[in-house]
Design a protein around this motif. Structure first.
Motif, PDB file in Angstrom:
ATOM      1  N   VAL A  89     -11.507  -1.992  -2.139  1.00 21.91           N
ATOM      2  CA  VAL A  89     -10.444  -1.267  -1.412  1.00 21.91           C
ATOM      3  C   VAL A  89     -11.188  -0.019  -0.850  1.00 21.91           C
ATOM      4  O   VAL A  89     -11.445   0.704  -1.772  1.00 21.91           O
ATOM      5  CB  VAL A  89      -9.154  -1.188  -2.355  1.00 21.91           C
ATOM      6  N   ALA A  90     -11.280   0.049   0.385  1.00 17.22           N
ATOM      7  CA  ALA A  90     -11.856   1.514   1.058  1.00 17.22           C
ATOM      8  C   ALA A  90     -10.883   2.626   0.930  1.00 17.22           C
ATOM      9  O   ALA A  90      -9.511   2.294   1.021  1.00 17.22           O
ATOM     10  CB  ALA A  90     -12.226   1.010   2.279  1.00 17.22           C
TER      11      ALA A  90
ATOM     12  N   ASN B 167     -11.307   7.989  -7.286  1.00 20.15           N
ATOM     13  CA  ASN B 167     -11.666   7.572  -8.598  1.00 20.15           C
ATOM     14  C   ASN B 167     -10.607   7.886  -9.484  1.00 20.15           C
ATOM     15  O   ASN B 167     -10.691   7.660 -10.909  1.00 20.15           O
ATOM     16  CB  ASN B 167     -13.021   7.940  -9.142  1.00 20.15           C
ATOM     17  N   HIS B 168      -9.382   8.070  -9.275  1.00 25.33           N
ATOM     18  CA  HIS B 168      -8.304   8.290 -10.208  1.00 25.33           C
ATOM     19  C   HIS B 168      -7.097   7.436  -9.776  1.00 25.33           C
ATOM     20  O   HIS B 168      -6.318   7.424  -8.753  1.00 25.33           O
ATOM     21  CB  HIS B 168      -7.700   9.655  -9.962  1.00 25.33           C
ATOM     22  N   PHE B 169      -6.807   6.417 -10.730  1.00 29.02           N
ATOM     23  CA  PHE B 169      -5.952   5.295 -10.562  1.00 29.02           C
ATOM     24  C   PHE B 169      -4.736   5.928 -10.379  1.00 29.02           C
ATOM     25  O   PHE B 169      -3.771   5.413  -9.497  1.00 29.02           O
ATOM     26  CB  PHE B 169      -5.595   4.385 -11.771  1.00 29.02           C
ATOM     27  N   LYS B 170      -4.218   6.778 -11.245  1.00 23.98           N
ATOM     28  CA  LYS B 170      -2.741   7.330 -11.124  1.00 23.98           C
ATOM     29  C   LYS B 170      -2.538   8.012  -9.669  1.00 23.98           C
ATOM     30  O   LYS B 170      -1.754   7.744  -9.171  1.00 23.98           O
ATOM     31  CB  LYS B 170      -2.582   8.427 -12.392  1.00 23.98           C
ATOM     32  N   THR B 171      -3.320   8.780  -9.468  1.00 24.53           N
ATOM     33  CA  THR B 171      -3.249   9.295  -7.753  1.00 24.53           C
ATOM     34  C   THR B 171      -3.079   8.470  -6.899  1.00 24.53           C
ATOM     35  O   THR B 171      -2.366   8.587  -6.072  1.00 24.53           O
ATOM     36  CB  THR B 171      -4.393  10.276  -7.705  1.00 24.53           C
ATOM     37  N   ASP B 172      -3.792   7.378  -6.877  1.00 30.10           N
ATOM     38  CA  ASP B 172      -4.028   6.418  -5.683  1.00 30.10           C
ATOM     39  C   ASP B 172      -2.878   5.705  -5.663  1.00 30.10           C
ATOM     40  O   ASP B 172      -2.291   5.133  -4.740  1.00 30.10           O
ATOM     41  CB  ASP B 172      -5.249   5.516  -6.082  1.00 30.10           C
TER      42      ASP B 172
END
Length: 70
Positions: free
Chosen positions: A47-48, A52-57
């Motif tokens: 996924v472009a 590197n932060h799952f919660k923020t994404d």
């Protein structure tokens, strides 16, 4: 031979930080002793545009695509 690992489970937002650290291998202690950390730089995301932060994404995705204010 290459293979794909996909996990599906329900998580709370607080668990996403630890999951991201585990997935990006930010710690030095791993349960799996077969992990070659020298080759971790060869990993890539499909996924472009992700950070590197799952919660923020995930929070950004939800806020962008939610259909109601509830």
């Amino acid at each position: 031979m290459s293979y794909l690992v996909a996990n599906m489970q329900k998580l709370k937002a607080d668990n996403l930080v630890g999951l991201g650290n585990h997935d990006q291998r930010r710690t030095q202690n791993h349960k799996n002793t077969d992990i070659d950390v020298d080759r971790s730089a060869l990993n890539y995301d499909l996924v472009a545009g992700r950070s590197n932060h799952f919660k923020t994404d995930i929070e950004n995705y939800i806020n962008e695509y939610k259909t109601s204010q509830r």
